[in-house]
Design a protein around this motif. Sequence first.
Motif, short mmCIF file in Angstrom:
data_model
loop_
_atom_site.label_atom_id
_atom_site.label_comp_id
_atom_site.label_asym_id
_atom_site.label_seq_id
_atom_site.Cartn_x
_atom_site.Cartn_y
_atom_site.Cartn_z
N TYR A 200 -9.77 3.67 4.66
CA TYR A 200 -9.54 4.78 3.75
C TYR A 200 -8.04 5.04 3.63
CZ TYR A 200 -14.47 5.36 4.69
OH TYR A 200 -15.82 5.12 4.81
N VAL A 201 -7.61 5.42 2.43
CA VAL A 201 -6.19 5.60 2.17
C VAL A 201 -5.92 7.08 1.88
CG1 VAL A 201 -4.26 4.92 0.71
CG2 VAL A 201 -6.05 3.27 1.25
N TYR A 202 -4.87 7.59 2.53
CA TYR A 202 -4.45 8.98 2.35
C TYR A 202 -2.99 9.02 1.92
CZ TYR A 202 -8.67 10.25 4.91
OH TYR A 202 -9.98 10.41 5.29
N LEU A 203 -2.66 9.98 1.09
CA LEU A 203 -1.28 10.24 0.71
C LEU A 203 -0.77 11.34 1.62
CD1 LEU A 203 1.11 9.87 -1.29
CD2 LEU A 203 0.11 11.71 -2.63
N LYS A 204 0.32 11.05 2.33
CA LYS A 204 0.90 12.04 3.24
C LYS A 204 2.30 12.39 2.77
CE LYS A 204 -1.70 11.49 7.39
NZ LYS A 204 -1.68 11.72 8.82
N TYR A 205 2.59 13.69 2.75
CA TYR A 205 3.91 14.17 2.35
C TYR A 205 4.16 15.52 2.99
CZ TYR A 205 1.19 16.88 -1.02
OH TYR A 205 0.27 17.73 -1.60
N ARG A 206 5.42 15.93 2.97
CA ARG A 206 5.80 17.22 3.54
C ARG A 206 5.89 18.29 2.46
NH1 ARG A 206 7.10 17.92 8.54
NH2 ARG A 206 7.55 16.15 9.85
N GLU A 207 5.45 19.46 2.82
CA GLU A 207 5.61 20.65 1.98
C GLU A 207 6.18 21.72 2.90
OE1 GLU A 207 2.24 22.74 -0.08
OE2 GLU A 207 2.56 21.05 -1.46
N GLY A 208 7.50 21.85 2.89
CA GLY A 208 8.16 22.72 3.85
C GLY A 208 8.08 22.10 5.23
N THR A 209 7.50 22.82 6.17
CA THR A 209 7.35 22.28 7.53
C THR A 209 5.98 21.66 7.75
OG1 THR A 209 6.64 24.44 8.34
CG2 THR A 209 9.00 23.91 8.52
N ASN A 210 5.08 21.80 6.78
CA ASN A 210 3.72 21.28 6.90
C ASN A 210 3.62 19.85 6.38
OD1 ASN A 210 2.89 23.81 7.81
ND2 ASN A 210 2.47 24.51 5.72
N VAL A 211 2.80 19.05 7.04
CA VAL A 211 2.49 17.71 6.56
C VAL A 211 1.14 17.80 5.86
CG1 VAL A 211 1.99 15.33 7.18
CG2 VAL A 211 3.77 16.59 8.39
N ILE A 212 1.13 17.42 4.58
CA ILE A 212 -0.08 17.48 3.77
C ILE A 212 -0.67 16.07 3.70
CG2 ILE A 212 -1.04 18.08 1.51
CD1 ILE A 212 0.27 20.44 2.97
N SER A 213 -1.98 15.98 3.86
CA SER A 213 -2.67 14.71 3.79
C SER A 213 -3.79 14.83 2.75
CB SER A 213 -3.25 14.37 5.17
OG SER A 213 -3.87 13.13 5.14
N LYS A 214 -3.74 13.98 1.72
CA LYS A 214 -4.75 14.02 0.66
C LYS A 214 -5.44 12.67 0.57
CE LYS A 214 -2.70 17.56 -2.26
NZ LYS A 214 -2.24 17.90 -3.60
N TYR A 215 -6.74 12.71 0.48
CA TYR A 215 -7.53 11.49 0.36
C TYR A 215 -7.30 10.87 -1.01
CZ TYR A 215 -11.58 8.42 0.04
OH TYR A 215 -12.41 7.33 -0.12
N VAL A 216 -7.03 9.55 -1.04
CA VAL A 216 -6.81 8.85 -2.30
C VAL A 216 -8.02 8.00 -2.66
CG1 VAL A 216 -5.34 7.21 -3.52
CG2 VAL A 216 -4.32 8.80 -1.91
N GLY A 217 -8.54 7.25 -1.69
CA GLY A 217 -9.69 6.39 -1.95
C GLY A 217 -9.79 5.31 -0.91
N LYS A 218 -10.70 4.38 -1.15
CA LYS A 218 -10.87 3.25 -0.24
C LYS A 218 -9.81 2.20 -0.55
CE LYS A 218 -15.78 3.72 0.65
NZ LYS A 218 -17.10 3.07 0.55
#
Length: 100
Positions: free
Chosen positions: A43-61
Amino acid sequence: MRIKEIVSKELEKNQMKQSVFKEEIDEFPLGSLVKVKGKSSVYVYLKYREGTNVISKYVGKDGDVLVSKMEMDIRRRKALESKLKELKEEEETMLKMLKV
């Protein structure tokens, strides 16, 4: 034509290119893709920072069309960021030349 005039015109072109690159970079996704192996798939996730938080969003297989497109977009963004960095370095040099 004097050297200062030439450098000033090149500086102006450089700054215009920078603004175009910045606008283009804003169109691409931030962060990077992370692959996580599950029981039966990757599974592939997009990870990026938003301020001090790390955001992880599911992209797909792994292997999905959306994942491939996002990989290309992120590669394009990184290439543009590299060119933008070069332009900023050139700008610094030109500004130093104009001060002399």
